[in-house]
Design a protein around this motif. Structure first.
Motif, PDB file in Angstrom:
ATOM      1  N   GLN A 199      21.584  36.818  40.261  1.00  0.00           N
ATOM      2  CA  GLN A 199      22.481  37.361  41.273  1.00  0.00           C
ATOM      3  C   GLN A 199      23.825  37.750  40.670  1.00  0.00           C
ATOM      4  N   ALA A 200      24.341  36.911  39.777  1.00  0.00           N
ATOM      5  CA  ALA A 200      25.621  37.205  39.141  1.00  0.00           C
ATOM      6  C   ALA A 200      25.552  38.513  38.355  1.00  0.00           C
ATOM      7  N   THR A 201      24.464  38.718  37.650  1.00  0.00           N
ATOM      8  CA  THR A 201      24.297  39.924  36.840  1.00  0.00           C
ATOM      9  C   THR A 201      24.149  41.162  37.711  1.00  0.00           C
ATOM     10  N   LEU A 202      23.309  41.076  38.735  1.00  0.00           N
ATOM     11  CA  LEU A 202      23.085  42.226  39.607  1.00  0.00           C
ATOM     12  C   LEU A 202      24.355  42.616  40.350  1.00  0.00           C
ATOM     13  N   GLU A 203      25.104  41.633  40.828  1.00  0.00           N
ATOM     14  CA  GLU A 203      26.350  41.941  41.535  1.00  0.00           C
ATOM     15  C   GLU A 203      27.361  42.594  40.597  1.00  0.00           C
ATOM     16  N   ALA A 204      27.446  42.091  39.371  1.00  0.00           N
ATOM     17  CA  ALA A 204      28.395  42.647  38.411  1.00  0.00           C
ATOM     18  C   ALA A 204      28.034  44.081  38.051  1.00  0.00           C
ATOM     19  N   MET A 205      26.763  44.312  37.750  1.00  0.00           N
ATOM     20  CA  MET A 205      26.338  45.653  37.359  1.00  0.00           C
ATOM     21  C   MET A 205      26.460  46.640  38.506  1.00  0.00           C
ATOM     22  N   SER A 206      26.102  46.210  39.697  1.00  0.00           N
ATOM     23  CA  SER A 206      26.200  47.069  40.859  1.00  0.00           C
ATOM     24  C   SER A 206      27.658  47.467  41.108  1.00  0.00           C
ATOM     25  N   GLY A 207      28.550  46.505  41.005  1.00  0.00           N
ATOM     26  CA  GLY A 207      29.965  46.786  41.226  1.00  0.00           C
ATOM     27  C   GLY A 207      30.535  47.736  40.192  1.00  0.00           C
ATOM     28  N   MET A 208      30.161  47.539  38.938  1.00  0.00           N
ATOM     29  CA  MET A 208      30.680  48.388  37.875  1.00  0.00           C
ATOM     30  C   MET A 208      30.167  49.817  37.996  1.00  0.00           C
TER      31      MET A 208
END
Length: 201
Positions: A62-71
């Motif tokens: 979840q941390a990775t997906l949220e970070a990548m999506s935001g960027m």
């Protein structure tokens, strides 16, 4: 002032755990993050990790997906603000210049891609995020009359990934060096076909 509710405290703990996960993935790698180290970085009790997330893997995912999506959402916004797709793509490339291939954000991307080869849910999530970015780029190119918008969008998106990876190997690599060539990919003029032997048809 009234104290926070349990729901508010729970949200705060989850946010701290996700932030700690993003930091640690970039620092020690996906497989180097342990539940104990994560809890210590977030400043929460060890047991709260599994109280809020079904597993450490789910938290990292979840941390990775949220970070990548935001960027990607942030950079994709440059497309809508630009006067043309060429200007937008160049702005996106210049934005990537702040990553050097070994900074925490770059490493988070790299670790995420590697982990996705072993995590079907992460792979599906990342695929959807990247697909969304490519679709936004292809739409921008198509609206400007690009003759091969989908193919160009796929190539440009892959180039962006490679740009960040190669900056870790070549510190001299910069947006200014490749921006002129990249502009040719966004041109609405048809690109002449090249024969396999390199000759013009």
């Amino acid at each position: 002032m009234a104290g926070r509710t349990n729901v508010e405290r729970g949200r705060d703990v989850r946010a701290r755990l996700l932030e700690a996960a993003r930091e640690l993935i970039g620092e020690v790698g996906w497989s180097g993050v342990s539940t104990r180290v994560l809890a210590e970085r977030a400043g929460v009790r060890y047991g709260l990790v599994h109280y809020h997330f079904e597993s450490l893997q789910a938290l990292l995912r979840q941390a990775t997906l949220e970070a990548m999506s935001g960027m990607l959402d942030e950079t994709a916004g440059l497309l809508t603000e630009a006067a043309s797709p060429a200007d937008g793509v160049e702005a996106l490339l210049s934005e990537l210049d702040r990553y050097n291939g070994s900074d925490p954000a770059s490493l988070l991307f790299i670790e995420g891609y590697l982990a996705a080869t072993r995590d079907a849910e992460l792979l599906e999530g990342l695929s959807e995020i990247v697909k969304g970015f490519r679709t936004a780029l292809a739409t921008s190119l198509a609206d400007a009359g690009h003759p091969s918008a989908d193919a160009a969008a796929s190539l440009i998106a892959a180039l962006f990934d490679g740009f960040v990876l190669h900056k870790g190997l070549d510190p001299e690599l910069s947006a200014a060096r490749i921006a002129p060539l990249l502009r040719t990919l966004t041109s609405s003029e048809p690109i002449e076909a090249i024969e396999p032997n390199g000759a013009q048809p």
